[in-house]
Design a protein around this motif. Structure first.
Motif, mmCIF file in Angstrom:
data_model
loop_
_atom_site.group_PDB
_atom_site.id
_atom_site.type_symbol
_atom_site.label_atom_id
_atom_site.label_comp_id
_atom_site.label_asym_id
_atom_site.label_seq_id
_atom_site.Cartn_x
_atom_site.Cartn_y
_atom_site.Cartn_z
ATOM 1 N N SER A 86 39.194 61.852 39.296
ATOM 2 C CA SER A 86 39.346 60.493 39.798
ATOM 3 C C SER A 86 39.609 59.638 38.562
ATOM 4 N N HIS A 87 39.536 58.307 38.694
ATOM 5 C CA HIS A 87 39.963 57.462 37.564
ATOM 6 C C HIS A 87 38.800 56.848 36.795
ATOM 7 N N LEU A 88 39.088 56.513 35.529
ATOM 8 C CA LEU A 88 38.064 55.901 34.671
ATOM 9 C C LEU A 88 38.374 54.432 34.359
ATOM 10 N N PHE A 140 31.018 52.522 40.117
ATOM 11 C CA PHE A 140 31.228 53.822 40.777
ATOM 12 C C PHE A 140 32.654 54.108 41.235
ATOM 13 N N ASP A 141 33.453 53.067 41.444
ATOM 14 C CA ASP A 141 34.827 53.258 41.935
ATOM 15 C C ASP A 141 35.609 54.043 40.877
ATOM 16 N N GLY A 142 35.866 55.308 41.147
ATOM 17 C CA GLY A 142 36.576 56.159 40.193
ATOM 18 C C GLY A 142 35.620 57.023 39.395
ATOM 19 N N GLU A 196 44.636 55.539 34.427
ATOM 20 C CA GLU A 196 45.105 54.320 35.067
ATOM 21 C C GLU A 196 45.319 54.580 36.543
ATOM 22 N N GLU A 197 44.572 53.886 37.377
ATOM 23 C CA GLU A 197 44.768 53.995 38.823
ATOM 24 C C GLU A 197 44.907 52.622 39.452
ATOM 25 N N GLU A 198 44.205 51.632 38.887
ATOM 26 C CA GLU A 198 44.065 50.344 39.571
ATOM 27 C C GLU A 198 45.293 49.445 39.471
ATOM 28 N N GLY A 199 46.122 49.655 38.464
ATOM 29 C CA GLY A 199 47.325 48.814 38.333
ATOM 30 C C GLY A 199 47.034 47.433 37.775
ATOM 31 N N GLU A 202 33.410 55.350 49.679
ATOM 32 C CA GLU A 202 34.303 54.984 50.794
ATOM 33 C C GLU A 202 34.980 53.637 50.563
ATOM 34 N N GLN A 203 34.262 52.680 49.992
ATOM 35 C CA GLN A 203 34.759 51.308 49.778
ATOM 36 C C GLN A 203 34.960 50.560 51.092
ATOM 37 N N GLY A 204 34.327 51.044 52.139
ATOM 38 C CA GLY A 204 34.318 50.361 53.424
ATOM 39 C C GLY A 204 32.946 50.617 54.019
ATOM 40 N N THR A 250 32.407 46.808 47.235
ATOM 41 C CA THR A 250 33.186 47.504 46.204
ATOM 42 C C THR A 250 34.123 46.524 45.522
ATOM 43 N N HIS A 251 34.716 46.941 44.415
ATOM 44 C CA HIS A 251 35.475 46.008 43.561
ATOM 45 C C HIS A 251 34.588 44.781 43.305
ATOM 46 N N HIS A 252 33.340 45.045 43.058
ATOM 47 C CA HIS A 252 32.324 43.990 42.920
ATOM 48 C C HIS A 252 31.161 44.612 42.138
HETATM 49 MN MN MN Z 1 39.498 50.511 42.916
#
Ligand code: MN
Ligand code: GLV
Ligand code: MN
Length: 421
Positions: free
Chosen positions: A82-84, A93-95, A125-128, A192-194, A380-382
């Motif tokens: 997954s991404h770092l 935790f996201d990634g 790089e995943e998030e852009g 899950e991010q949901g 998430t993203h938080h």
């Molecule tokens: Mn993300």
């Protein structure tokens, strides 16, 4: 369940939190592509990978790649990763969770070698965030990195090519980052991010497909003028035009089943409180599980931008940054993930991912699947993003089942399909 798995789960969570200290913004978590914080984060992960018996390299796209050999060679290889990198003001935790779970699985083998090799990838790089180009790391690994990306510029005007060189990487070697021919499958763990798993009171899910996404930049141009001296009817206000269009973005998404559309970044010029803005650049992110619905929505939003601009005496220009179709995960690996979760005594939820993931890029090249862990509160993203220790323990136990059964009967690889000379 094995008693030591709870300890491993606690370690996975502690490591994710430890990596949070590597940041570009004190007091927040932010790690963007090729930043010094990314280098420090990767160095820490590399140390853990090496201690687990992996040989580790950083590839030309900045991905961290650890290889754990098989009992015999040649052998197929299972890729886990997954991404770092992170979004600004991210959670821990996201990634990172997917990389740390992969590492814990290798550690749980305690040096035992399987009939398959394992490659653990921490994507760069995943998030852009830095180049508005998501998946740079996984595209390089899937062999779909477009060399035109090298000319992209970040907010400081630094091209992707010169950022790679400054980091000590050779852009000409990105073509060599592709997976080896013995790659047989890709497994990504992710929060899950949901809030679906939580609302169903379930611990884990198996992702069957990932929604497609379009990203674009829309520029509204009017004329900068004095906020006190320009009468309302004589203004060509780029911000007011964009505001009308943003309301249309929200309206269309609310009226279209399953569509999500977001304007998350606005930049005004000249950007002063007493100047009617002459220009505004807005990001646009549109997602849906069905590509045709997404495409109709994007066309309609671009048409709305031009008609609003025309009516207000503005000009409008759109620049497409990404059009990523929805991607199905591999049916056989999803069935294996489902079986693995059932073997530990729990029922997984079959899911569609609204968020993008490295797995949607890897799937172009190798059979891929994802296991989702419940996201408390769907946050998430938080910075408050979290994960439950019990769910991490379940993911580890299911991951071990997956590893052993995958090792018993891996999918046929490109290497095996090659005709004999
Ligand atoms: Mn993300
Ligand atoms: C990644 O987080 C995405 O934008 O889906
Ligand atoms: Mn992610």
């Amino acid at each position: 369940m094995r008693a030591d798995l709870r300890e491993q789960a606690d370690k996975v969570i502690a490591r994710c939190r430890h990596l949070a200290q590597f940041t570009e913004v004190p007091g927040q978590i932010q790690r963007t592509f090729l930043s010094p914080a990314m280098r420090d984060c990767m160095q820490a992960v590399q140390g853990w990978m090496e201690a687990a018996g992996m040989s580790v390299v950083t590839d030309a796209a900045g991905n961290l790649r650890g290889r754990y050999a098989a009992a015999h060679s040649p052998s197929p290889c299972l890729i886990i990763g997954s991404h770092l990198d992170t979004v600004p003001n991210s959670g821990a935790f996201d990634g990172m969770l997917g990389v740390m779970l992969g590492l814990a699985l290798v550690e749980a083998l305690q040096g035992e070698k399987l009939p398959v090799a394992i490659e653990l990838i921490g994507f760069s790089e995943e998030e852009g965030v830095r180049y508005a180009l998501p998946f740079i790391g996984s595209r390089a690994v899937a062999g779909s990195f477009d060399s035109a990306f090298l000319a992209a510029k970040d907010r400081d005007g630094i091209t992707l090519e010169s950022a790679l060189v400054s980091y000590g990487l050779d852009p000409a070697k990105i073509a060599e980052c592709g997976l080896a021919d013995n790659a047989a499958g890709f497994l990504e763990f992710h929060i899950e991010q949901g809030a679906l798993l939580e609302s169903e009171e379930m611990s884990l899910g198996v992702v069957q497909s990932i929604a497609g996404q379009t990203r674009a930049e829309i520029t509204f141009t009017g004329r900068a003028s004095h906020a006190g001296a320009t009468p309302m009817l004589l203004r060509r206000d780029a911000v007011a035009g964009a505001a009308e269009w943003i309301s249309e973005v929200e309206r269309l998404a609310l009226q279209t089943n399953g569509l999500v559309a977001t304007v998350g970044d606005l930049r005004t010029h000249p950007g002063a409180g007493n100047v009617v803005a002459g220009q505004l650049r807005a990001s646009l992110d549109v997602r849906h599980g069905e590509d045709a619905v997404r495409q109709v929505a994007v066309d309609s939003l671009l048409a709305a931008a031009s008609s609003i601009a025309e009516r207000r005496g503005l000009t409008e220009m759109s620049r497409m940054q990404m059009n990523q179709p929805a991607v199905a995960m591999d049916a056989r690996l999803c069935a294996l993930a489902t079986e693995s979760i059932r073997r530990i005594g729990i029922e997984p939820l079959s899911m569609v991912s609204g968020a993008g993931h490295d797995a949607m890029i890897l799937a172009e090249r190798v059979p891929s699947t994802m296991i989702f862990l419940r996201s408390p509160g769907g946050i998430t993203h938080h910075p408050d993003e979290s994960v439950r220790p019990q769910d991490v323990e379940n993911a580890l136990a299911a991951g071990l089942e997956f590893l052993r059964h995958f090792a018993g009967a891996p999918p046929v690889t490109k290497e095996q399909r090659r005709p004999h000379a």
